[in-house]
Design an enzyme around this catalytic site. Structure first.
Site, mmCIF file in Angstrom:
data_model
loop_
_atom_site.group_PDB
_atom_site.id
_atom_site.type_symbol
_atom_site.label_atom_id
_atom_site.label_comp_id
_atom_site.label_asym_id
_atom_site.label_seq_id
_atom_site.Cartn_x
_atom_site.Cartn_y
_atom_site.Cartn_z
ATOM 1 N N LYS A 156 0.842 -1.199 0.000
ATOM 2 C CA LYS A 156 0.000 0.000 0.000
ATOM 3 C C LYS A 156 0.878 1.251 0.000
ATOM 4 O O LYS A 156 0.596 2.225 -0.710
ATOM 5 C CB LYS A 156 -0.893 -0.010 1.239
ATOM 6 C CG LYS A 156 -2.009 1.006 1.209
ATOM 7 C CD LYS A 156 -3.184 0.465 0.421
ATOM 8 C CE LYS A 156 -4.384 1.345 0.540
ATOM 9 N NZ LYS A 156 -5.578 0.707 -0.043
ATOM 10 N N GLU A 209 -6.516 0.565 7.489
ATOM 11 C CA GLU A 209 -6.465 -0.492 6.466
ATOM 12 C C GLU A 209 -6.698 -1.860 7.092
ATOM 13 O O GLU A 209 -6.118 -2.189 8.134
ATOM 14 C CB GLU A 209 -5.089 -0.472 5.783
ATOM 15 C CG GLU A 209 -5.003 -1.288 4.534
ATOM 16 C CD GLU A 209 -5.695 -0.610 3.358
ATOM 17 O OE1 GLU A 209 -6.066 -1.320 2.407
ATOM 18 O OE2 GLU A 209 -5.843 0.626 3.378
ATOM 19 N N ASP A 243 -10.697 0.762 2.930
ATOM 20 C CA ASP A 243 -11.568 -0.365 2.600
ATOM 21 C C ASP A 243 -13.017 0.093 2.453
ATOM 22 O O ASP A 243 -13.781 -0.475 1.687
ATOM 23 C CB ASP A 243 -11.474 -1.450 3.674
ATOM 24 C CG ASP A 243 -10.059 -1.962 3.845
ATOM 25 O OD1 ASP A 243 -9.420 -2.268 2.829
ATOM 26 O OD2 ASP A 243 -9.581 -2.042 4.985
#
Length: 336
Positions: free
Chosen positions: A35, A77, A103
């Site tokens: 990420k 996350e 998310d």
């Protein structure tokens, strides 16, 4: 005058890692490192994985609050629902930097952008769509709320129906969490009962945010003509694209090997780039709407096989960042 203004914490406890579930913070680290690479590559944002041994809401809030002076924003996350909702709310209330659960909101932004263009491609209006959302966890709830704010399901025949593992969310379902109760209060106007199949009858849109292979392709044939199906479970969709019946005109998945990939990388680098540039204090629903509109606008002539830009198309993060910057300044959600 420090690096804080370009720094984002990717904060996770590893309780809901994509496709893997509750695997813990050590095992989640490669995902958080990935990420961080995406943040840098697409948005020029310095992101730092922060994987923590903390399972309760109070622990996560305490950690987020403690590390906030180092960062210009926090990207939550892979934290399981329903804890993720309260963690985000409490952290945002406590801090003057944006707290963004990707998310939830990254998925919602890209899904809304894709749905805007999908509706145009089949000659329907977003407001008149009958939308079924299968999966009412973090992503499902955020998608529903953003679609509702954009007017989805609010024009006569339109509707938003939520379906969880026990079936349709309706007025007589007991012991619903506040987030699941939202679907009852804001949708299912006909008070439908039953499971996924009953929810899909005459529906215009299916948004799958649940698990692999849980939807029978035959059920989709009972949807409306020119139906729109986003089967976003990853890596295996709720129903495979090659099994779709002929009444389904627009298909999207979370995978890169099919057209119309619903990929959060289209949203979060630009959203954070825009917020950091103006020292935003939060990410409002109007900023998310602006990001979705900008993303949708990058597809000049939407068609069933192209409703959303590709992840590697140039200019995506810049367009999203510009829209977020302008909306943050317009709303005054910035530090003086």
């Amino acid at each position: 005058l420090t690096g804080r203004g370009n720094a984002v914490a990717v904060l996770s406890n590893g309780t809901a890692v994509l496709g893997l579930g509750d695997i813990g913070p050590e095992a989640a680290m490669p995902v958080m490192e990935g990420k961080a690479v995406l943040f840098k590559q697409f948005g020029g944002v310095d992101a730092y994985p922060v994987c923590v041994n903390a399972r309760t809401v109070d622990e996560m809030v305490a950690i987020g609050t403690a590390i906030a002076p180092t960062f210009g924003g926090i990207n939550l996350e892979d934290i399981k629902a329903p804890e993720c909702f309260e963690i985000e709310r409490r952290l945002q209330d406590a801090l003057d930097i944006p707290v963004f659960h990707d998310d939830q909101h990254g998925t919602a932004i890209v899904a809304l952008a894709a749905l805007i263009n999908a509706a145009q491609a089949v000659g329907k209006r977003v407001e008149e769509l009958r939308v079924v959302i299968v999966g009412t966890g973090a992503a499902g709830v955020a998608v529903a709320e953003l679609l509702h704010d954009a007017g989805a399901g609010q024009d006569g025949t339109g509707d938003i129906i939520g379906v969880d593992s026990r079936g349709i969310l309706h007025r007589e379902r007991e012991n619903l969490t506040p987030t699941k109760q939202w679907f009852v209060d804001n949708g299912n106007c006909d008070d439908r009962r039953g499971g996924v199949r009953e929810a899909l009858q005459r529906a215009d849109v299916l948004l799958g945010l649940s698990g692999p292979g849980i939807i029978d392709a035959e059920w989709l044939s009972e949807m409306a003509d020119d139906a729109i199906v986003f089967a976003m479970a990853n890596p295996t969709p709720e129903v495979m694209p090659e099994l779709m019946p002929s009444n389904v005109s627009v298909i999207a998945t979370g995978r890169s090997d099919y057209p119309n990939q619903i990929n959060n990388v289209l949203a979060f680098p630009g959203v954070f780039r825009g917020m950091l540039d103006v020292q935003a204090t939060r990410c409002t629903i109007e900023m998310k709407r602006a990001a979705a509109d900008a993303l949708a606008g990058l597809v000049a002539d939407p068609a069933p096989e192209r409703i959303i830009p590709g992840a590697f198309e140039p200019g995506v993060a810049d367009a999203v960042a510009d829209a977020v910057r302008r909306m943050a300044l317009e709303q005054g959600c910035v530090r003086p």
